[in-house]
Design a protein around this motif. Structure first.
Motif, PDB file in Angstrom:
ATOM      1  N   THR A 256      23.055  60.369  39.816  1.00 42.81           N
ATOM      2  CA  THR A 256      23.483  59.647  41.012  1.00 42.81           C
ATOM      3  C   THR A 256      24.657  58.717  40.729  1.00 42.81           C
ATOM      4  N   HIS A 257      25.034  58.556  39.502  1.00 38.54           N
ATOM      5  CA  HIS A 257      26.153  57.690  39.132  1.00 38.54           C
ATOM      6  C   HIS A 257      27.375  58.558  38.862  1.00 38.54           C
ATOM      7  N   HIS A 258      28.257  58.612  39.844  1.00 40.22           N
ATOM      8  CA  HIS A 258      29.414  59.485  39.722  1.00 40.22           C
ATOM      9  C   HIS A 258      30.559  58.835  38.970  1.00 40.22           C
ATOM     10  N   TYR A 259      30.534  57.531  38.839  1.00 43.79           N
ATOM     11  CA  TYR A 259      31.550  56.828  38.071  1.00 43.79           C
ATOM     12  C   TYR A 259      30.949  56.486  36.712  1.00 43.79           C
ATOM     13  N   ARG A 260      31.760  56.587  35.701  1.00 40.89           N
ATOM     14  CA  ARG A 260      31.271  56.294  34.355  1.00 40.89           C
ATOM     15  C   ARG A 260      30.934  54.809  34.219  1.00 40.89           C
ATOM     16  N   ASP A 261      31.875  53.962  34.583  1.00 36.81           N
ATOM     17  CA  ASP A 261      31.671  52.523  34.485  1.00 36.81           C
ATOM     18  C   ASP A 261      31.899  51.931  35.865  1.00 36.81           C
ATOM     19  N   ARG A 262      30.823  51.666  36.576  1.00 31.01           N
ATOM     20  CA  ARG A 262      30.928  51.207  37.956  1.00 31.01           C
ATOM     21  C   ARG A 262      31.607  49.846  38.057  1.00 31.01           C
ATOM     22  N   GLN A 263      31.330  48.956  37.116  1.00 29.26           N
ATOM     23  CA  GLN A 263      31.919  47.620  37.155  1.00 29.26           C
ATOM     24  C   GLN A 263      33.429  47.689  36.947  1.00 29.26           C
ATOM     25  N   GLN A 264      33.905  48.623  36.146  1.00 28.74           N
ATOM     26  CA  GLN A 264      35.343  48.761  35.918  1.00 28.74           C
ATOM     27  C   GLN A 264      36.046  49.134  37.218  1.00 28.74           C
ATOM     28  N   ARG A 265      35.457  49.998  38.008  1.00 20.90           N
ATOM     29  CA  ARG A 265      36.034  50.396  39.294  1.00 20.90           C
ATOM     30  C   ARG A 265      36.111  49.195  40.236  1.00 20.90           C
ATOM     31  N   VAL A 266      35.076  48.388  40.283  1.00 14.52           N
ATOM     32  CA  VAL A 266      35.066  47.192  41.125  1.00 14.52           C
ATOM     33  C   VAL A 266      36.147  46.219  40.660  1.00 14.52           C
ATOM     34  N   GLU A 267      36.264  46.015  39.364  1.00 10.63           N
ATOM     35  CA  GLU A 267      37.264  45.087  38.828  1.00 10.63           C
ATOM     36  C   GLU A 267      38.683  45.574  39.138  1.00 10.63           C
ATOM     37  N   THR A 268      38.893  46.882  39.086  1.00  6.55           N
ATOM     38  CA  THR A 268      40.207  47.442  39.412  1.00  6.55           C
ATOM     39  C   THR A 268      40.554  47.198  40.879  1.00  6.55           C
ATOM     40  N   LEU A 269      39.590  47.389  41.774  1.00  7.98           N
ATOM     41  CA  LEU A 269      39.826  47.153  43.195  1.00  7.98           C
ATOM     42  C   LEU A 269      40.042  45.671  43.489  1.00  7.98           C
ATOM     43  N   GLU A 270      39.278  44.804  42.833  1.00  5.23           N
ATOM     44  CA  GLU A 270      39.470  43.362  43.018  1.00  5.23           C
ATOM     45  C   GLU A 270      40.843  42.925  42.528  1.00  5.23           C
ATOM     46  N   ALA A 271      41.309  43.502  41.425  1.00  2.00           N
ATOM     47  CA  ALA A 271      42.640  43.175  40.913  1.00  2.00           C
ATOM     48  C   ALA A 271      43.727  43.651  41.876  1.00  2.00           C
ATOM     49  N   ALA A 272      43.527  44.803  42.491  1.00  2.00           N
ATOM     50  CA  ALA A 272      44.498  45.306  43.468  1.00  2.00           C
ATOM     51  C   ALA A 272      44.570  44.381  44.679  1.00  2.00           C
ATOM     52  N   LEU A 273      43.423  43.879  45.145  1.00  2.00           N
ATOM     53  CA  LEU A 273      43.420  42.927  46.255  1.00  2.00           C
ATOM     54  C   LEU A 273      44.100  41.623  45.857  1.00  2.00           C
ATOM     55  N   SER A 274      43.928  41.217  44.616  1.00  2.00           N
ATOM     56  CA  SER A 274      44.574  40.001  44.127  1.00  2.00           C
ATOM     57  C   SER A 274      46.098  40.143  44.144  1.00  2.00           C
ATOM     58  N   GLU A 275      46.579  41.331  43.823  1.00  2.11           N
ATOM     59  CA  GLU A 275      48.022  41.583  43.886  1.00  2.11           C
ATOM     60  C   GLU A 275      48.523  41.571  45.326  1.00  2.11           C
TER      61      GLU A 275
END
Length: 167
Positions: free
Chosen positions: A36-55
């Motif tokens: 059920t976990h399609h992403y290897r590192d779920r927290q990394q995906r969240v951090e990437t999206l949060e960084a994009a919003l910060s930009e």
């Protein structure tokens, strides 16, 4: 050929015909595992999206927006981040940077989803003067008289509600 233990297999034969007519797998479905976990590192995906919003918005506003999204939809937070990033990107492409007063008003809402953000940005584009009129109409709250109208309800001049009804 399926890999399963022979102790979980029952061969069912017809008494008139020696050929196996069915195979019963007693525990096969109970022990199947789904990924059920399609992403290897779920927290990394969240951090990437949060960084994009910060930009897109800057550190302070993006942190407030992320906190609001997480509080509103914690189970689908990652999806809300992705949707919000896309909404802001489309808005910036077509209309430029988000108005600071509008962003402040959006961030003061008690709940927010990506769809609500999109709707509010679209509504602002249809009538941008409405925001400044709404901001001008908001009176500055006077803390001394804010609850004065409620004093008449309970008969107390302090408005603190000293008498309570016991149910």
């Amino acid at each position: 050929m399926l890999g399963f233990a022979t102790s979980n297999v029952k061969l069912i034969k017809n008494s008139h015909n020696p050929v196996v007519t069915a195979i019963h797998l007693s525990n096969f479905w109970e022990t199947s595992v789904k990924n059920t976990h399609h992403y290897r590192d779920r927290q990394q995906r969240v951090e990437t999206l949060e960084a994009a919003l910060s930009e897109q918005l800057g550190d302070n506003d993006s942190q407030r927006l992320c906190a609001l999204l997480k509080a509103s939809s914690s189970k689908i937070y990652k999806d809300q981040l992705l949707g919000t990033k896309q909404v802001i990107a489309v808005h910036t492409l077509h209309h430029g940077k988000i108005n600071t007063d509008l962003l402040a008003r959006i961030l003061s809402a008690p709940r927010l989803t990506a769809s609500q953000l999109r709707d509010r940005l679209e509504a602002y584009q249809l009538n941008p003067g409405r925001l400044s009129a709404a901001m001008a109409d908001q009176p500055i709250p006077d803390s001394s008289g804010a609850l004065a109208g409620y004093a008449a309800l309970n008969g107390q001049s302090s408005g603190q509600g000293e008498s309570h009804v016991i149910h």
